[in-house]
Write an enzyme that holds these catalytic residues in place. Structure first.
Site, PDB file in Angstrom:
ATOM      1  N   HIS A   1     -15.261  14.868  -6.011  1.00  0.00           N
ATOM      2  CA  HIS A   1     -14.711  13.933  -7.002  1.00  0.00           C
ATOM      3  C   HIS A   1     -15.415  12.587  -6.834  1.00  0.00           C
ATOM      4  O   HIS A   1     -15.555  12.073  -5.723  1.00  0.00           O
ATOM      5  CB  HIS A   1     -13.204  13.792  -6.795  1.00  0.00           C
ATOM      6  CG  HIS A   1     -12.588  12.733  -7.632  1.00  0.00           C
ATOM      7  ND1 HIS A   1     -12.969  12.510  -8.938  1.00  0.00           N
ATOM      8  CD2 HIS A   1     -11.614  11.817  -7.360  1.00  0.00           C
ATOM      9  CE1 HIS A   1     -12.260  11.505  -9.433  1.00  0.00           C
ATOM     10  NE2 HIS A   1     -11.440  11.068  -8.495  1.00  0.00           N
TER      11      HIS A   1
ATOM     12  N   ASN B   1     -15.249   6.321 -12.003  1.00  0.00           N
ATOM     13  CA  ASN B   1     -14.306   7.423 -11.772  1.00  0.00           C
ATOM     14  C   ASN B   1     -13.760   7.895 -13.121  1.00  0.00           C
ATOM     15  O   ASN B   1     -12.956   7.210 -13.744  1.00  0.00           O
ATOM     16  CB  ASN B   1     -13.177   6.930 -10.858  1.00  0.00           C
ATOM     17  CG  ASN B   1     -12.137   8.004 -10.584  1.00  0.00           C
ATOM     18  OD1 ASN B   1     -12.098   9.041 -11.251  1.00  0.00           O
ATOM     19  ND2 ASN B   1     -11.278   7.754  -9.610  1.00  0.00           N
TER      20      ASN B   1
ATOM     21  N   CYS C   1      -7.262  13.854 -10.914  1.00  0.00           N
ATOM     22  CA  CYS C   1      -8.705  14.042 -10.703  1.00  0.00           C
ATOM     23  C   CYS C   1      -9.055  15.414 -10.133  1.00  0.00           C
ATOM     24  O   CYS C   1     -10.223  15.785 -10.099  1.00  0.00           O
ATOM     25  CB  CYS C   1      -9.248  12.941  -9.800  1.00  0.00           C
ATOM     26  SG  CYS C   1      -8.809  11.316 -10.383  1.00  0.00           S
TER      27      CYS C   1
HETATM   28  N1  ACO Z   1     -13.732  -7.742  -6.102  1.00  0.00           N
HETATM   29  C1  ACO Z   1     -13.917  -8.602  -5.077  1.00  0.00           C
HETATM   30  N2  ACO Z   1     -13.096  -8.664  -3.997  1.00  0.00           N
HETATM   31  C2  ACO Z   1     -12.076  -7.801  -3.963  1.00  0.00           C
HETATM   32  C3  ACO Z   1     -11.824  -6.856  -4.984  1.00  0.00           C
HETATM   33  C4  ACO Z   1     -12.710  -6.864  -6.088  1.00  0.00           C
HETATM   34  N3  ACO Z   1     -12.573  -6.004  -7.114  1.00  0.00           N
HETATM   35  N4  ACO Z   1     -10.746  -6.134  -4.655  1.00  0.00           N
HETATM   36  C5  ACO Z   1     -10.317  -6.581  -3.466  1.00  0.00           C
HETATM   37  N5  ACO Z   1     -11.117  -7.597  -3.034  1.00  0.00           N
HETATM   38  C6  ACO Z   1     -11.034  -8.346  -1.791  1.00  0.00           C
HETATM   39  C7  ACO Z   1      -9.625  -8.314  -1.221  1.00  0.00           C
HETATM   40  O1  ACO Z   1      -8.855  -9.401  -1.718  1.00  0.00           O
HETATM   41  C8  ACO Z   1      -9.899  -8.450   0.259  1.00  0.00           C
HETATM   42  O2  ACO Z   1     -10.175  -9.789   0.571  1.00  0.00           O
HETATM   43  P1  ACO Z   1      -9.652 -10.423   1.958  1.00  0.00           P
HETATM   44  O3  ACO Z   1     -10.350  -9.643   3.034  1.00  0.00           O
HETATM   45  O4  ACO Z   1     -10.089 -11.838   1.860  1.00  0.00           O
HETATM   46  O5  ACO Z   1      -8.180 -10.210   1.959  1.00  0.00           O
HETATM   47  C9  ACO Z   1     -11.195  -7.668   0.465  1.00  0.00           C
HETATM   48  O6  ACO Z   1     -11.843  -7.685  -0.818  1.00  0.00           O
HETATM   49  C10 ACO Z   1     -10.995  -6.265   0.926  1.00  0.00           C
HETATM   50  O7  ACO Z   1     -10.003  -5.644   0.089  1.00  0.00           O
HETATM   51  P2  ACO Z   1      -9.563  -4.166   0.312  1.00  0.00           P
HETATM   52  O8  ACO Z   1      -8.411  -3.866  -0.587  1.00  0.00           O
HETATM   53  O9  ACO Z   1      -9.413  -3.936   1.793  1.00  0.00           O
HETATM   54  O10 ACO Z   1     -10.850  -3.393  -0.202  1.00  0.00           O
HETATM   55  P3  ACO Z   1     -11.205  -1.886   0.034  1.00  0.00           P
HETATM   56  O11 ACO Z   1     -12.445  -1.792   0.840  1.00  0.00           O
HETATM   57  O12 ACO Z   1     -10.025  -1.057   0.446  1.00  0.00           O
HETATM   58  O13 ACO Z   1     -11.625  -1.432  -1.444  1.00  0.00           O
HETATM   59  C11 ACO Z   1     -10.807  -0.109  -3.264  1.00  0.00           C
HETATM   60  C12 ACO Z   1     -10.645  -1.414  -2.471  1.00  0.00           C
HETATM   61  C13 ACO Z   1     -12.212  -0.062  -3.845  1.00  0.00           C
HETATM   62  C14 ACO Z   1      -9.767  -0.068  -4.363  1.00  0.00           C
HETATM   63  C15 ACO Z   1     -10.633   1.078  -2.267  1.00  0.00           C
HETATM   64  O14 ACO Z   1      -9.442   0.891  -1.512  1.00  0.00           O
HETATM   65  C16 ACO Z   1     -10.581   2.415  -2.951  1.00  0.00           C
HETATM   66  O15 ACO Z   1     -11.532   2.858  -3.571  1.00  0.00           O
HETATM   67  N6  ACO Z   1      -9.461   3.168  -2.780  1.00  0.00           N
HETATM   68  C17 ACO Z   1      -9.334   4.482  -3.385  1.00  0.00           C
HETATM   69  C18 ACO Z   1      -8.992   4.354  -4.835  1.00  0.00           C
HETATM   70  C19 ACO Z   1      -9.243   5.629  -5.626  1.00  0.00           C
HETATM   71  O16 ACO Z   1     -10.142   6.383  -5.329  1.00  0.00           O
HETATM   72  N7  ACO Z   1      -8.419   5.844  -6.643  1.00  0.00           N
HETATM   73  C20 ACO Z   1      -8.603   6.932  -7.545  1.00  0.00           C
HETATM   74  C21 ACO Z   1      -7.903   8.157  -7.100  1.00  0.00           C
HETATM   75  S1  ACO Z   1      -8.265   9.519  -8.124  1.00  0.00           S
HETATM   76  C22 ACO Z   1      -7.203   9.535  -9.471  1.00  0.00           C
HETATM   77  O17 ACO Z   1      -6.310  10.352  -9.536  1.00  0.00           O
HETATM   78  C23 ACO Z   1      -7.381   8.617 -10.585  1.00  0.00           C
END
Ligand code: ACO
Length: 327
Positions: free
Chosen positions: A240, A270, A116
């Site tokens: 980004h 993204n 990215c």
């Molecule tokens: N829908 C509903 N609930 C969900 C989902 C979903 N899609 N995903 C996770 N949950 C639940 C989990 O099970 C958890 O439930 P629990 O509390 O009962 O255990 C709760 O929601 C919280 O989960 P987290 O994993 O803590 O959620 P978080 O707030 O961290 O969000 C996410 C997850 C959106 C993936 C976030 O961590 C993120 O954006 N990380 C960065 C990813 C990124 O930017 N990647 C691209 C990099 S750039 C590149 O090179 C491509």
């Protein structure tokens, strides 16, 4: 990275364009196929919908053509085409070569993969080519992440999408627009975000989130220091477009308000290498940048890479006059 030496030949952006596939997948669509909800996705990422479909070559040709038309440059005068992409259509040849042919260009063409951060890497390289004698360079950022996304994995399916955007850089008399830049990578962190050849994206979202904020702030700070500017002088930040919470946390640490941010994330998701140029093109189309404004581009991605650049829109000369574009 060192600061830019004085008296190098600079460049300005004279055209831009973008392309998104017609097919839109909303959060409500995803609710039908995976265990998630619109509200959760909006709350945790800021994304409402994403565009998917098309090929990396097809989207690049569309955004590249729009960009060349806007700048009005002769096709024969383009000296190089740099395509930032993580998702080339083939392993060989580079997608850039096919794009070059389809656009009717006759110049060097190659792909850059810095995930990215790729567009900023490519933009910095293009300025380097201009410092070394090139006069016009087309820089495109395109990704078709839908093809390497596991649509049954709610961890990644909610985030990734397809798109493309481009700019034309033209050499100028004088220093040009680039005031400071920074490129970083930490290969030790590759395990948190990767895809094997022919495989699908694997991601530790929490770890990527944590690191993303740190490396975006670090890279942006280095670029601003090299440019000799402070955060309050920045008119527009183009981050980004990965997650609104990553953007908010980073800007907060940099002391920059969200009103100064270019955002398309809510409607594009993204799009990796396309994300920064898509947001930049949108801000430019909406008249959010005026001559002389300081624009900060900052991204992060798999690698884990980070990249940033400070541009003074329209460029500068030693006496403060408008730099003339070289024919
Ligand atoms: N829908 C509903 N609930 C969900 C989902 C979903 N899609 N995903 C996770 N949950 C639940 C989990 O099970 C958890 O439930 P629990 O509390 O009962 O255990 C709760 O929601 C919280 O989960 P987290 O994993 O803590 O959620 P978080 O707030 O961290 O969000 C996410 C997850 C959106 C993936 C976030 O961590 C993120 O954006 N990380 C960065 C990813 C990124 O930017 N990647 C691209 C990099 S750039 C590149 O090179 C491509």
């Amino acid at each position: 990275m060192p600061a830019i030496p004085p008296n190098v030949r600079g460049a300005v952006i004279t055209g831009w364009g973008s392309a998104l596939p017609l097919k839109v997948i909303t959060n409500h669509d995803l609710e039908q196929t995976i265990d998630t909800s619109h509200d959760w996705i909006v709350d945790r990422t800021g994304i409402h919908q994403r565009h998917v479909g098309g090929s990396t070559v097809g989207l690049s040709v569309e955004s590249g053509r729009a960009t060349l038309e806007m700048s009005g440059v002769e096709l024969s005068s383009i000296d190089a085409l740099v395509l930032a992409t993580t998702t080339p259509d083939r392993v060989v040849p580079a997608s850039a070569a096919t794009v070059q042919h389809q656009l009717g260009l006759s110049c060097g063409a190659y792909d850059v993969n810095a995930a990215c951060s790729g567009f900023v890497y490519a933009l910095v390289q293009a300025h380097g080519m201009i410092a070394m004698g090139a006069k016009k360079v087309l820089v495109i950022g395109t990704d078709t992440l839908a093809r390497i996304t596991d649509w049954t994995d709610r961890n990644t399916a909610i985030l990734f999408a397809d798109g493309s955007a481009a700019v034309v850089l033209e050499a100028v008399e004088g220093h040009g627009q680039l005031l400071g830049w920074d490129l970083d990578a930490d290969g030790a962190a590759e395990k948190f975000l990767y895809s094997e050849v022919g495989g699908l994206i694997q991601m530790d979202g929490k770890e990527v989130f944590r690191r993303a904020v740190r490396i975006m702030v670090d890279s942006a700070t280095k670029s601003m220091n090299h440019a000799g500017i402070t955060a309050d002088e920045v008119a527009l930040v183009v981050p980004h477009q990965a997650n609104i919470r990553i953007i908010q946390a980073s800007l907060d640490r940099l002391g920059l308000p969200m009103e100064k941010t270019a955002l398309v994330l809510h409607r594009t998701g993204n799009t990796s290498s396309a994300s920064i140029p898509l947001a930049l093109a949108d801000a430019l189309d909406n008249g959010r940048v005026k001559k002389g404004d300081l624009v900060l581009l900052v991204g992060f991605g798999a690698g884990m890479t980070a990249a940033s650049a400070v541009l003074r829109w329209g460029g500068t000369t030693a006496d403060g006059a408008d730099p003339a574009v070289l024919p």
